[in-house]
Write a protein that holds these residues in place. Structure first.
Motif, PDB file in Angstrom:
ATOM      1  N   SER A 197       6.938  -4.651   5.397  1.00 45.34           N
ATOM      2  CA  SER A 197       8.026  -4.439   4.432  1.00 45.34           C
ATOM      3  C   SER A 197       9.224  -3.783   5.101  1.00 45.34           C
ATOM      4  O   SER A 197      10.371  -4.162   4.878  1.00 45.34           O
ATOM      5  N   VAL A 228       3.509  -6.412   0.095  1.00 46.69           N
ATOM      6  CA  VAL A 228       4.817  -6.584   0.737  1.00 46.69           C
ATOM      7  C   VAL A 228       5.845  -7.031  -0.313  1.00 46.69           C
ATOM      8  O   VAL A 228       6.992  -6.580  -0.305  1.00 46.69           O
ATOM      9  N   ASN A 264       6.926  -3.912  -2.055  1.00 46.22           N
ATOM     10  CA  ASN A 264       7.517  -2.863  -1.222  1.00 46.22           C
ATOM     11  C   ASN A 264       8.768  -3.290  -0.465  1.00 46.22           C
ATOM     12  O   ASN A 264       9.586  -2.452  -0.105  1.00 46.22           O
ATOM     13  N   LEU A 265       8.911  -4.596  -0.239  1.00 45.67           N
ATOM     14  CA  LEU A 265      10.093  -5.077   0.486  1.00 45.67           C
ATOM     15  C   LEU A 265      11.405  -4.675  -0.212  1.00 45.67           C
ATOM     16  O   LEU A 265      12.321  -4.172   0.442  1.00 45.67           O
TER      17      LEU A 265
END
Lengths: 287, 262
Positions: free
Chosen positions: B77, B139, B142-143
């Protein structure tokens, strides 16, 4: 190298930086979402999925009282939780910002959100302990003679609301505090100079100025609360189900993905409507 | 009057702090319960339940899985988020606004919906549920967070330093790795640790997208089926302790900046 080819090379480089994130989001967020929207238009009959387009799932949702009821339950719980949390958190944020000496403020704030860092599942479990028949709350009430027999607190909507409020009081204390400390003391001085009392200053100056912060926190509370499965599932038990619980039920018993997908989109629509309703107070995207 | 207000303030703050801390105190206290039920009265103090959790291989492998998924997914991320932030902050690209909105979008959608979407898509493609699919889901959530944090801290003063480096002959990667990354280290670390705590604690995506190998929150969830148990208190206390330690590390690493005089 001419400027044009240079520019083109620069741009290609820039795409190289941005593309991985864009592709990831596209492949694992946009595509699944579109696919889910398509699935919501299929139907499940017995053990088969019928791949023909129909709005049956949505019609079913509005036609079946127990499904519609889940949405109303969710809305009710979410609104109650949001209102109680704001009312409880505001004075605490105020006390930390105004009454606690400056060098202890950070500590007071960290303490007020410390239990945030217990695991999410564990937090609900802890409330189950606290509220159980022989838990500390009931024991204290019996011991002090307020009640004779333990209250049935766990597996009720009250327990769900308490569990939620606990989490969101911490969240809102943080957001409201952040807002309060940004206020210039000049506002208060000006109000005092013009003869406003403490309450008047609060009502006409401080509250309106902190309203955007409250709205952001309240919206966050609304979104996180209405989409949460764990808290109602652990604390609320199996009566008066909320929408996320009903969505998960579709997956378990009958593997009814189309219905689960349709219900999820209803949930998303509700969040979008809430966003539009308070959009003028929210400045999430800064220009 | 002033004294009354102070007393009321203290009483109110005290009451709310009790409310906030009650479940944590009960959780930790009764993890030492010398008995079968984690409710009052406390029958004695024992470390028995901590022994139980550390000899429970399922629980320990779930813990290892959680650490693995959290570290790998937070790393990815941060990497993707940083690259995108760098590209969008340093170059003019068409539809940059739209690109930012797309990267941020998953933040506004309930994790239940993200999880369900991935579950149905993976199902249709015949991709088996595993720690990999859980990591992919983490991901996704969280990205946006990592991107937003890092993008938000890319200011104009860094551009000048980067330009100076370029004028002195540094190549693109040299500028990025030797100039930009060190300057942005505090926010990159903040993004990483925040992503780490989110992934470590995430339940619904992990629940939907895992099968045989599960993460810790999912394993704890299945422990709950056996009802109230001091063992659950013990693992809960350990998780709490680890999170607090992470928080301290973050505080020391990221926010150790010289205190502004106030």
């Amino acid at each position: 190298m001419s400027t044009l080819t240079h520019e083109r090379a620069e741009r290609r480089k820039a795409w190289g930086f941005v593309l991985p994130a864009l592709l990831w989001t596209f492949a694992f967020f946009v595509v699944p979402f579109i696919y889910m929207a398509a699935v919501s238009l299929w139907t499940r009959q017995g053990r088969e999925t019928i791949h023909s387009w129909t709005l049956d799932n949505y019609l079913n949702f509005f036609g079946k009282p127990h499904l519609l009821q889940a949405l109303f339950n969710s809305l009710e719980v979410t609104v109650i939780v949001t209102v109680i949390s704001v009312i409880l958190a505001y004075p605490l944020a105020w006390i930390i910002a105004e009454r606690v000496p400056r060098r202890f403020q950070r500590l007071a704030l960290v303490l007020s959100i410390l239990p945030f860092w217990t695991s999410y599942v564990i937090r609900s479990y802890s409330w189950l302990l606290v509220l159980s028949d022989s838990g500390p709350v009931n024991q204290a009430l019996v011991w002090t003679g307020v009640i004779d027999t333990p209250l049935a607190l766990s597996a009720t909507r009250t327990a769900t609301v308490i569990g939620f409020v606990h989490f969101f009081v911490m969240l809102l204390t943080l957001t409201i505090y952040a807002n309060l400390v940004q206020l210039s003391p000049n506002y208060r001085r000006a109000a005092a100079d013009l003869g406003a009392g403490g309450l008047q200053t609060f009502w006409h100056i401080i509250l309106p100025l902190t309203l955007p912060g409250i709205m952001v926190g309240a919206f966050l509370t609304f979104v996180l609360c209405i989409g949460d499965y764990i808290t109602p599932q652990i604390l609320g038990g199996n009566n008066e189900l909320l929408l996320p619980q009903v969505i998960m039920l579709q997956l378990g018993r009958t593997a009814n993905f189309p219905m689960a997908a349709a219900l999820s989109l209803v949930l998303m629509a509700v969040v979008t409507i809430a966003y539009l309703l308070c959009a003028r107070w929210l400045k999430i995207e800064r220009a | 009057m002033k004294a009354l207000r102070t007393i009321l303030s203290i009483a109110y703050a005290g009451a709310i702090y009790v409310f906030i801390f009650l479940p944590v105190v009960v959780l930790v206290l009764f993890s030492f319960q010398d008995g079968r039920l984690p409710v009052p009265p406390l029958q004695g103090v024992t470390l028995h339940w901590y022994g139980e959790i550390f000899s429970d291989s399922r629980l320990m492998s779930a813990l290892a899985n959680s650490v693995l998924v959290a570290v790998v997914s937070s790393g990815i991320s941060c990497l993707l988020g940083f690259l995108a932030a760098y590209g969008l902050a340093r170059y003019t690209l068409p539809a940059a606004r739209l690109q930012r909105a797309l990267i941020i979008a998953p933040m506004t959608v309930s994790t239940l919906i993200i999880g369900l979407g991935l579950l149905s898509l993976f199902g249709a493609l015949g991709i088996f549920r595993s720690l990999w699919t859980v990591g992919i889901g983490h991901v996704v959530i969280n990205l946006p967070l990592c991107f937003a944090i890092i993008y938000g801290s890319m200011g104009a003063h860094q551009v000048n330093v980067e330009r100076a480096a370029r004028d002195l002959g540094a190549g693109e990667w040299q500028v990025m790795l030797l100039v930009t990354v060190p300057m942005l280290m505090p926010s990159i670390l903040a993004a990483f640790f925040l992503a780490l705590t989110f992934s470590w604690d995430e339940f619904i995506i992990a629940f939907l997208l895992s099968r045989f190998d599960v993460t810790l929150p999912v394993e704890i969830w299945s422990m709950l089926r056996s009802g109230l148990n001091p063992k659950t208190n013990a693992i809960g206390s350990v998780v709490f302790l680890v999170s607090i330690l992470l928080l301290l590390v973050m505080e020391l690493l990221v926010f150790r900046k010289p205190r502004r005089a106030s």
